[in-house]
Enzyme design. Structure first.
Site, PDB file in Angstrom:
ATOM      1  CG  ASP A   8      68.504  51.655 -51.939  1.00  0.00           C
ATOM      2  OD1 ASP A   8      69.309  51.884 -51.067  1.00  0.00           O
ATOM      3  OD2 ASP A   8      67.244  51.553 -51.412  1.00  0.00           O
ATOM      4  CG  LEU A   9      70.865  46.922 -47.753  1.00  0.00           C
ATOM      5  CD1 LEU A   9      70.727  45.483 -48.050  1.00  0.00           C
ATOM      6  CD2 LEU A   9      71.833  47.246 -46.905  1.00  0.00           C
ATOM      7  CG  ASP A  10      68.129  50.178 -45.452  1.00  0.00           C
ATOM      8  OD1 ASP A  10      68.518  49.123 -44.984  1.00  0.00           O
ATOM      9  OD2 ASP A  10      69.057  51.060 -45.529  1.00  0.00           O
ATOM     10  CB  THR A  16      66.473  47.027 -43.485  1.00  0.00           C
ATOM     11  OG1 THR A  16      66.598  46.992 -44.951  1.00  0.00           O
ATOM     12  CG2 THR A  16      67.036  45.921 -42.714  1.00  0.00           C
ATOM     13  CE  LYS A  44      60.109  53.980 -47.533  1.00  0.00           C
ATOM     14  NZ  LYS A  44      59.303  52.989 -48.483  1.00  0.00           N
ATOM     15  N   GLY A  45      66.281  56.884 -48.154  1.00  0.00           N
ATOM     16  CA  GLY A  45      67.496  57.107 -49.285  1.00  0.00           C
ATOM     17  C   GLY A  45      68.482  57.952 -48.624  1.00  0.00           C
ATOM     18  NE  ARG A  48      72.957  55.806 -38.463  1.00  0.00           N
ATOM     19  CZ  ARG A  48      73.899  55.094 -37.895  1.00  0.00           C
ATOM     20  NH1 ARG A  48      74.590  55.468 -36.999  1.00  0.00           N
ATOM     21  NH2 ARG A  48      74.237  53.991 -38.850  1.00  0.00           N
ATOM     22  CB  SER A 115      73.122  51.146 -49.382  1.00  0.00           C
ATOM     23  OG  SER A 115      72.297  51.240 -48.108  1.00  0.00           O
ATOM     24  CB  ALA A 116      72.323  56.447 -47.447  1.00  0.00           C
ATOM     25  CB  SER A 117      72.454  51.585 -44.638  1.00  0.00           C
ATOM     26  OG  SER A 117      72.780  51.164 -43.428  1.00  0.00           O
ATOM     27  CE  LYS A 118      78.158  56.891 -41.616  1.00  0.00           C
ATOM     28  NZ  LYS A 118      77.669  58.157 -40.717  1.00  0.00           N
ATOM     29  CG  ASN A 119      73.583  49.908 -39.457  1.00  0.00           C
ATOM     30  OD1 ASN A 119      74.375  49.736 -38.528  1.00  0.00           O
ATOM     31  ND2 ASN A 119      72.729  50.804 -39.402  1.00  0.00           N
ATOM     32  CE  LYS A 146      71.522  56.010 -52.490  1.00  0.00           C
ATOM     33  NZ  LYS A 146      70.779  54.699 -51.964  1.00  0.00           N
ATOM     34  CD  GLU A 170      67.704  54.326 -54.449  1.00  0.00           C
ATOM     35  OE1 GLU A 170      66.863  53.939 -53.684  1.00  0.00           O
ATOM     36  OE2 GLU A 170      68.743  54.492 -53.942  1.00  0.00           O
ATOM     37  CG  ASP A 171      63.286  51.632 -51.416  1.00  0.00           C
ATOM     38  OD1 ASP A 171      64.445  52.182 -51.309  1.00  0.00           O
ATOM     39  OD2 ASP A 171      62.663  51.449 -50.441  1.00  0.00           O
TER      40      ASP A 171
HETATM   41  C1  BG6 Z   1      69.197  54.344 -46.391  1.00  0.00           C
HETATM   42  C2  BG6 Z   1      67.677  54.196 -45.871  1.00  0.00           C
HETATM   43  O1  BG6 Z   1      69.302  52.983 -47.171  1.00  0.00           O
HETATM   44  O2  BG6 Z   1      70.043  54.482 -45.364  1.00  0.00           O
HETATM   45  C3  BG6 Z   1      67.446  55.413 -44.770  1.00  0.00           C
HETATM   46  O3  BG6 Z   1      66.844  54.260 -46.814  1.00  0.00           O
HETATM   47  C4  BG6 Z   1      68.956  55.369 -43.674  1.00  0.00           C
HETATM   48  O4  BG6 Z   1      66.191  55.277 -44.284  1.00  0.00           O
HETATM   49  C5  BG6 Z   1      69.898  55.530 -44.420  1.00  0.00           C
HETATM   50  O5  BG6 Z   1      68.308  56.472 -42.968  1.00  0.00           O
HETATM   51  C6  BG6 Z   1      71.254  55.499 -43.467  1.00  0.00           C
HETATM   52  O6  BG6 Z   1      71.167  54.229 -42.761  1.00  0.00           O
HETATM   53  P1  BG6 Z   1      71.891  53.815 -41.450  1.00  0.00           P
HETATM   54  O7  BG6 Z   1      71.722  52.402 -41.262  1.00  0.00           O
HETATM   55  O8  BG6 Z   1      73.354  54.330 -41.828  1.00  0.00           O
HETATM   56  O9  BG6 Z   1      71.265  54.624 -40.167  1.00  0.00           O
HETATM   57 MG    MG Z   2      65.955  52.185 -50.381  1.00  0.00          MG
END
Ligand code: BG6
Ligand code: MG
Length: 216
Positions: A8-10, A16, A44-45, A48, A115-119, A146, A170-171
């Site tokens: 996982d990233l964040d 972050t 978390k996880g 958005r 990671s669920a994050s698009k960033n 997740k 994972e956190d």
């Molecule tokens: C997860 C975070 O890694 O990514 C969540 O734990 C976050 O808090 C999710 O909402 C989506 O991230 P992003 O950067 O695409 O908004």
């Molecule tokens: Mg995380």
């Protein structure tokens, strides 16, 4: 035998998770919904969109906004989040992570980002660690986020390594459920339930103990 780790990233590679919290909290202020760190654990996880829905549900405001307005809120939160993480660099990598990535590389263990994050790609670039990873799962290609297992299964498919030879780290509680249901060995960071191996912080994540627990 361990062949790969999906990270996982964040909150695992860098803190972050804290900036996601601060940005959602600011959005909450704008729409009159306050929440604390305990509630934030639920965010978390997850994606958005799902995070926004949970916040709106907390304030009983799920029906108060049109889909367009919800999109605007997500853009507003993400713009603020990106502003907050603008200056992150290598120094923001959490303790224990760089030595772990190095040890994995030396031992020829593949690495993935789940990671669920698009960033995620942008953040890995800023941290200067993107080259360690053999693959990054695109969260927009995953049907169920997740706590469903899809993202860790996708990491295993992208690496072409069976889940039985992989570990997920994972956190978040949603993330641990996701790893467990993918049938990978789960490593949790923080205060979490049902991780196969739990460490209090990333500083305690070291290659030898992880291998020992996996082989146990
Ligand atoms: C997860 C975070 O890694 O990514 C969540 O734990 C976050 O808090 C999710 O909402 C989506 O991230 P992003 O950067 O695409 O908004
Ligand atoms: Mg995380």
């Amino acid at each position: 035998m361990l062949k790969a780790i999906a990270f996982d990233l964040d909150g695992v590679l860098t803190d972050t998770a804290e900036y996601h919290y601060l940005a959602w909290k600011e959005l909450g202020k704008k729409i009159g919904i306050d929440f604390d760190r305990e509630f934030n654990e639920k965010l978390k996880g997850i994606s958005r969109g799902e995070s926004l829905e949970l916040i709106l549900a907390l304030g009983d405001q799920q029906k108060a906004y049109t889909p367009e307005e919800k999109t605007e809120m997500m853009v507003w939160k993400n713009d603020l989040y990106i502003e907050l993480i603008q200056n992150i660099t290598k120094k923001d990598i959490l303790p224990g992570i760089l030595p772990l990535l190095e040890a994995l590389k030396e031992n020829n263990i593949k690495m993935a980002i789940a990671s669920a994050s698009k960033n995620a790609p942008m953040i890995l670039e800023k941290l200067g660690i993107i080259s360690y990873f053999d693959t990054i799962v695109d969260p927009s290609s995953i049907a169920n986020g997740k706590p469903f297992p899809d993202i860790f299964i996708a990491a295993s498919e992208q690496l072409n390594i069976p889940v039985s030879q992989m570990i997920g780290i994972e956190d978040s509680q949603a993330g641990i459920t996701s790893i467990n249901d993918s049938q990978m060995f789960s490593v949790g960071v923080g205060v979490l339930e049902q991780a196969d191996y739990l460490v209090p912080s990333t500083a305690e994540l070291n290659f030898d103990s992880i291998i020992a627990q996996f082989n146990n």
